[in-house]
Scaffold this active site. Structure first.
Site, PDB file in Angstrom:
ATOM      1  N   SER B  11      -0.365  -1.988  11.387  1.00 33.54           N
ATOM      2  CA  SER B  11       0.179  -2.156  13.003  1.00 33.54           C
ATOM      3  C   SER B  11       1.179  -1.801  13.209  1.00 33.54           C
ATOM      4  CB  SER B  11       0.383  -3.556  13.441  1.00 33.54           C
ATOM      5  OG  SER B  11      -0.040  -3.822  15.011  1.00 33.54           O
ATOM      6  N   HIS B  38      -3.927  -1.136  14.238  1.00 31.28           N
ATOM      7  CA  HIS B  38      -3.717  -1.284  15.885  1.00 31.28           C
ATOM      8  C   HIS B  38      -3.132  -0.287  16.930  1.00 31.28           C
ATOM      9  CE1 HIS B  38      -3.814  -6.157  14.053  1.00 31.28           C
ATOM     10  NE2 HIS B  38      -4.649  -5.596  14.238  1.00 31.28           N
ATOM     11  N   ASP B 131      -2.390 -11.012  11.584  1.00 29.84           N
ATOM     12  CA  ASP B 131      -3.601 -10.270  11.486  1.00 29.84           C
ATOM     13  C   ASP B 131      -3.683  -9.853  10.088  1.00 29.84           C
ATOM     14  OD1 ASP B 131      -6.465 -10.125  11.954  1.00 29.84           O
ATOM     15  OD2 ASP B 131      -6.121  -7.513  13.215  1.00 29.84           O
TER      16      ASP B 131
END
Lengths: 283, 188
Positions: B11, B38, B131
């Site tokens: 991310s 992401h 996540d």
């Protein structure tokens, strides 16, 4: 927790197949040719949320409790969409396809897998702005009656409006998006005149036949949930449903290129996945 | 045993971290790598274009039903979840965001575990959210190998730290050590 051994994993795969077969036999909904990764993930999540220790145990519940089956149905169907999802598609549609539709005296449109209706109303707004809405008959279908009911209502959470407005502007909207809804409490209620020429109906692409003969068929982000064989079958159904010279619009990541029916279509826009059924097909 | 598939979740700070790992691979690196980084739903393909230019192996966006090939790094497209099928193809999904993310690392990791069991290597890199922690746990449960970037070396340590809290991971390593381990697994 102990690691799952290979044998257990093979058993889970058998249980998935049996559960899908049981659902088809009992309720007539056919998920047997859906993307396996998608369905298996949904099943295993439902199993752990509802605290079953095996899929077989859950299968018993599915077969004997219709309310629980409705929950499973909800798990399997994806109903996440937005107005003017992929604005570049709607912009392209407005620029390249609308001028051709304008030459038709009467236009039939089938929006297959319309979910909660956001994209059907998006199309309706474009048709209105281009002055051809009154010549259109739009069929909007989905296999899930709950979402069809929501689509009919045309009421969406007010907190979505910011995104809808952004998309509308990117999609080449010529008015203000606020012209198309009334805000009430926490909801945006779409204008009823958008619904005038839309018929919402129950249709299952997997198990039902041709629904109508149309000039334009829109089916976006539905095929991605199917395996290759089912995709081919549904695209054959589309081919039979579109008049020669009519248009097919798919989702931004769905392509006809690898389908059995590719030779029946010309590619109008490869990026936006707009196709035209050939006038005369010669093998 | 040479793993059949490597899945990576990253991310905030991910592009830089991925670049460090991937640029250490030579063109003999054959295990397919699938990445969820992401990104904004509206972003273009600059990440894959950029990495493809600087890496010795092919880098591209994953297509729906595309057959996964050796020696290739695939990225999840913006605004879609990426799922792995048992027959070495991809599926995409527009279902709701998971951990506020679409694509979500958990979705990729879970389906990787379901389809490839102990043949999966799962890796969590830098990021400012949670996540991937549940997905990495699933990979471990299905017998796969799990690796987390050492939080001390991560640009943002939230994601690696939460992955380490969620399950007992096999390796906690710096980016260079991760690359070295993957290169040795590729030779098995």
């Amino acid at each position: 927790m102990n690691n799952l051994d290979i044998k257990n994993q093979a058993t889970i795969n058998i249980e998935v197949i049996l559960l899908l077969e049981a659902i088809f036999q009992k309720y007539g909904y056919d998920f047997r040719d859906y993307s396996k990764a998608h369905i298996k993930r949904r099943i295993l999540h439902r199993m752990s949320t509802s605290r079953f220790s095996t899929i077989s145990e859950m299968q018993h519940k599915v077969l004997n409790d219709e309310a629980f089956f409705e929950q499973i149905l909800k798990d399997f169907s994806i109903n996440v969409t937005e107005m003017f999802r992929d604005p570049s598609f709607y912009l392209k549609f407005r620029e390249d396809i609308i001028p051709i539709l304008k030459t038709y005296p009467f236009i039939k449109i089938w929006h297959a897998g319309c979910s909660t209706g956001e994209e059907v109303y998006s199309m309706a707004i474009i048709l209105k702005e281009e002055g051809i809405y009154d010549r259109c008959q739009i069929y909007a279908t989905d296999f899930n009656q709950v979402v069809i009911q929501k689509a009919k209502e045309g009421i969406y959470p007010i907190n979505k409006v910011k995104e809808f407005t952004y998309n509308y502007q990117k999609a080449g909207g010529i008015n203000s998006f606020s012209d198309y809804y009334t805000a009430k409490y926490e909801s945006a209620i779409l204008n009823t005149d958008l619904k005038k020429n839309i018929v919402f109906a129950d249709h299952n692409l997997v198990t039902d036949k041709v629904f109508a003969e149309v000039h334009l068929l829109v089916c976006r982000n539905v095929l991605i949930y199917f395996n290759k064989q089912l995709q081919d079958k549904v695209i054959r159904l589309f081919n039979e449903s579109i008049i020669p010279g009519g248009y097919l619009c798919l989702g931004s990541k769905e392509s006809l290129r690898f389908s059995d029916s590719f030779h029946h279509f010309d590619t109008i826009d490869d990026d936006e996945k707009i196709y035209k059924r050939k006038l005369h097909f010669k093998r | 045993m040479k793993p059949r598939i490597i899945v990576i979740g990253s991310s905030a700070g991910g592009l830089q971290a991925l670049k460090i790992i991937f640029s250490l691979f030579k063109n003999d690196f054959s295990i397919p790598i699938i990445v969820v980084q992401h990104i904004s739903p509206h972003s273009d393909n600059y990440i894959t274009t950029y990495l493809d230019k600087i890496c010795k192996i092919k880098v591209k966006e994953a297509n729906e039903k595309e057959i996964i090939e050796d020696g290739t790094i695939y990225f999840a497209p913006p605004n879609f979840h990426l799922l792995l099928e048992e027959n070495f193809t991809f599926s995409l999904s527009t279902e709701e965001r998971v951990n506020f993310a679409r694509p979500s690392i958990d979705v990729l990791f879970e389906t990787a575990a379901f389809a490839y069991g102990n043949n999966v290597v799962g890796i969590i890199l830098t990021g400012a959210n949670f996540d991937g922690a549940a997905g990495l746990k699933t990979i471990k449960k299905y017998g796969g190998t799990t690796i987390v970037q050492d939080p001390k070396t991560a640009e943002v340590d939230t994601m690696p730290s939460s992955a380490i809290r969620e399950s007992k991971v096999d390796h906690i390593l710096s980016l260079e050590e991760i690359a070295k381990l993957l290169i040795s697994l590729n030779k098995e």
